[in-house]
Design an enzyme around this catalytic site. Structure first.
Site, mmCIF file in Angstrom:
data_model
loop_
_atom_site.group_PDB
_atom_site.id
_atom_site.type_symbol
_atom_site.label_atom_id
_atom_site.label_comp_id
_atom_site.label_asym_id
_atom_site.label_seq_id
_atom_site.Cartn_x
_atom_site.Cartn_y
_atom_site.Cartn_z
ATOM 1 C CG PHE A 199 -148.928 14.007 -89.941
ATOM 2 C CD1 PHE A 199 -148.417 13.932 -88.648
ATOM 3 C CD2 PHE A 199 -148.625 15.125 -90.719
ATOM 4 C CE1 PHE A 199 -147.620 14.952 -88.150
ATOM 5 C CE2 PHE A 199 -147.828 16.148 -90.217
ATOM 6 C CZ PHE A 199 -147.324 16.057 -88.926
ATOM 7 C CE LYS A 200 -150.192 3.468 -92.631
ATOM 8 N NZ LYS A 200 -149.297 2.290 -92.695
#
Length: 305
Positions: A166-167
């Site tokens: 997840f960014k």
């Protein structure tokens, strides 16, 4: 990949000639420069790669060229975002077949007024996961205008096999990262931040294990992450203070043009052209960027000289 990715995974800029055509030789030099910067992986075709001004044929050319040229020296993350689920599935299959180590995807959007409901977002990512066997990084960025609440992200991590990275680029990213890690547990393999690392220290405090920056100064930002994860918080903080003026100038004044300007000045690429309707950087902003980069002796500013 045998081990989870951590550290710094910068976005490669897409170089163009002055006439706007893709500079394929320049692309190979960008990749070589980034490897010499000591990056842990390279992301291509992201927003900072100007993916939104590339044709499908150009995307295909750049994907093939990048994966063949890097040749396993570092993992390559291929961004496959599109509103159409079928197009993303097709892009994902092609990228994996060519050797991508990971995919990055934004949720489907086409302006703030055309966004699917949560069920459609979940199905979008699930369809891609069903078609491939490599990890997917979810890019949660304000650019999309799509709300990705923590319960949805946790459900995706738990129920979609390949969604594990997840960014986080939303406002108050640290709080969202902390909540995601707390609720998702072991299903959150790679919690990363972005936004040129402008919130990196707070995000590390929240539990992130890496950052996806531009290619401007990854060799200087990487020690912030490695020192922090090794428990040397004082060293991480000292390096953060050193990098912050250039991080801030890039994030607030330059955007995706910063790495290209510095790489042109450093002989990595022959042009810092950005495709219309994007505009060149002002001379005032450029001068300050090059001053800050020179003071820090960034690799990109001298790599090709």
């Amino acid at each position: 990949m045998k081990h989870p990715l951590t550290g710094i995974l910068p976005v490669a800029p897409t170089p163009f000639h002055d006439d706007g055509s893709v500079d394929t030789e320049g692309m190979t030099r960008v990749l070589d420069c980034m490897i010499d910067q000591g990056v842990d992986a390279i992301c291509i075709l992201a927003n900072y790669s100007e993916q939104f001004v590339l044709s499908d044929a150009e995307r295909a050319t750049l994907t093939k060229l990048s994966l063949e040229h890097v040749a396993g020296r570092v993992p390559v993350i291929v961004t496959v975002s599109h509103f159409s689920t079928q197009i993303v599935v097709d892009r994902a299959r092609e990228a994996e077949a060519m050797g991508a180590a990971m995919l990055m995807m934004m949720p489907p959007y086409h302006g703030v007024g055309l966004v699917p409901a949560e069920a459609g977002i979940f199905e979008h990512f699930a369809s891609v996961s069903d078609a491939i066997s490599i990890p997917i990084m979810v890019q949660d960025a304000p650019l999309s205008g799509v709300s990705l609440p923590v319960p949805l992200l946790v459900r995706m991590a738990k129920e979609i096999a390949n969604v594990s990275y997840f960014k986080m680029e939303t406002p108050f990213a640290a709080d969202k990262l902390a909540a995601l890690i707390d609720a998702g547990g072991d299903h959150i393999v790679g919690p990363f931040d972005g936004e040129e690392a402008v919130t990196l220290l707070a995000d590390l405090d929240a539990g992130c294990t890496g950052t996806m920056t531009s290619a401007l100064q990854p060799e200087l930002i990487k020690p912030i992450v490695t020192n922090y994860l090794a428990g040397d918080i004082d060293a991480a903080l000292a390096q953060w203070r050193e990098c912050l003026p250039l991080i801030n100038h890039e994030n607030r004044q330059c955007g995706l043009r910063a790495a290209k300007v510095v790489m042109k000045e450093g002989g990595v690429i022959g042009s810092d052209h950005v495709r219309h309707p994007l505009k060149p950087m002002s001379e005032r902003t450029r001068a300050r960027l090059l001053q800050l980069a020179a003071e820090r002796d960034v690799i990109a500013l001298r790599w090709g000289k």
